[in-house]
Design a protein around this motif. Sequence first.
Motif, PDB file in Angstrom:
ATOM      1  N   TYR A  43       0.830  -1.200   0.000  1.00  0.00           N
ATOM      2  CA  TYR A  43       0.000   0.000   0.000  1.00  0.00           C
ATOM      3  C   TYR A  43       0.871   1.259   0.000  1.00  0.00           C
ATOM      4  O   TYR A  43       0.554   2.237  -0.681  1.00  0.00           O
ATOM      5  N   GLY A  44       1.946   1.247   0.761  1.00  0.00           N
ATOM      6  CA  GLY A  44       2.863   2.391   0.777  1.00  0.00           C
ATOM      7  C   GLY A  44       3.482   2.644  -0.585  1.00  0.00           C
ATOM      8  O   GLY A  44       3.626   3.798  -1.011  1.00  0.00           O
ATOM      9  N   LEU A  45       3.851   1.574  -1.281  1.00  0.00           N
ATOM     10  CA  LEU A  45       4.399   1.735  -2.630  1.00  0.00           C
ATOM     11  C   LEU A  45       3.326   2.246  -3.598  1.00  0.00           C
ATOM     12  O   LEU A  45       3.606   3.065  -4.472  1.00  0.00           O
ATOM     13  N   TYR A  46       2.097   1.772  -3.429  1.00  0.00           N
ATOM     14  CA  TYR A  46       0.999   2.216  -4.271  1.00  0.00           C
ATOM     15  C   TYR A  46       0.734   3.708  -4.080  1.00  0.00           C
ATOM     16  O   TYR A  46       0.493   4.445  -5.034  1.00  0.00           O
ATOM     17  N   ARG A  47       0.764   4.151  -2.830  1.00  0.00           N
ATOM     18  CA  ARG A  47       0.498   5.550  -2.507  1.00  0.00           C
ATOM     19  C   ARG A  47       1.692   6.459  -2.746  1.00  0.00           C
ATOM     20  O   ARG A  47       1.593   7.670  -2.554  1.00  0.00           O
ATOM     21  N   LEU A  48       2.799   5.914  -3.175  1.00  0.00           N
ATOM     22  CA  LEU A  48       4.014   6.699  -3.351  1.00  0.00           C
ATOM     23  C   LEU A  48       3.828   7.814  -4.379  1.00  0.00           C
ATOM     24  O   LEU A  48       4.309   8.932  -4.176  1.00  0.00           O
ATOM     25  N   ASP A  53       2.096  16.747  -0.927  1.00  0.00           N
ATOM     26  CA  ASP A  53       3.217  17.603  -0.523  1.00  0.00           C
ATOM     27  C   ASP A  53       4.129  16.941   0.508  1.00  0.00           C
ATOM     28  O   ASP A  53       5.066  17.576   0.992  1.00  0.00           O
ATOM     29  N   VAL A  54       3.851  15.729   0.843  1.00  0.00           N
ATOM     30  CA  VAL A  54       4.649  15.029   1.857  1.00  0.00           C
ATOM     31  C   VAL A  54       5.990  14.626   1.243  1.00  0.00           C
ATOM     32  O   VAL A  54       6.053  14.103   0.128  1.00  0.00           O
ATOM     33  N   LYS A  55       7.059  14.901   1.995  1.00  0.00           N
ATOM     34  CA  LYS A  55       8.391  14.523   1.508  1.00  0.00           C
ATOM     35  C   LYS A  55       8.508  13.006   1.420  1.00  0.00           C
ATOM     36  O   LYS A  55       7.832  12.272   2.135  1.00  0.00           O
ATOM     37  N   MET A  56       9.385  12.559   0.546  1.00  0.00           N
ATOM     38  CA  MET A  56       9.613  11.126   0.355  1.00  0.00           C
ATOM     39  C   MET A  56      10.062  10.465   1.656  1.00  0.00           C
ATOM     40  O   MET A  56       9.569   9.384   2.015  1.00  0.00           O
TER      41      MET A  56
END
Length: 109
Positions: A43-48, A53-56
Amino acid sequence: MSSDQDAWVSESQETVTGKLQRKMKQSPLVPVGLAGFALIVAYGLYRLKSRGDVKMSVHLIHTRVAAQACVVGATALGATYSMIKEYRQRRAEERDAAVEQPNGRNTAK
């Protein structure tokens, strides 16, 4: 003794599937923790791409913390499950011993 040790097979003869099944019987919540970890990372990779505006680095930290929380939660639940299982087994053994020996005396002569 536990019932998992009654069918001993050498490690070189045991299949991967058999080993996984044996480990799942010993600690059933480990696969749950691993599956939760994999889902959160996916899910984190999908939402990447749509993180806004959130930093990587902040996004990766949040994903890591969520995945770790899932694994730690599953580990804590597994430990609790094992403790309760051992407690119930010990109580059943004590109850059986009390039935065999009422009032602390052995009925067999």
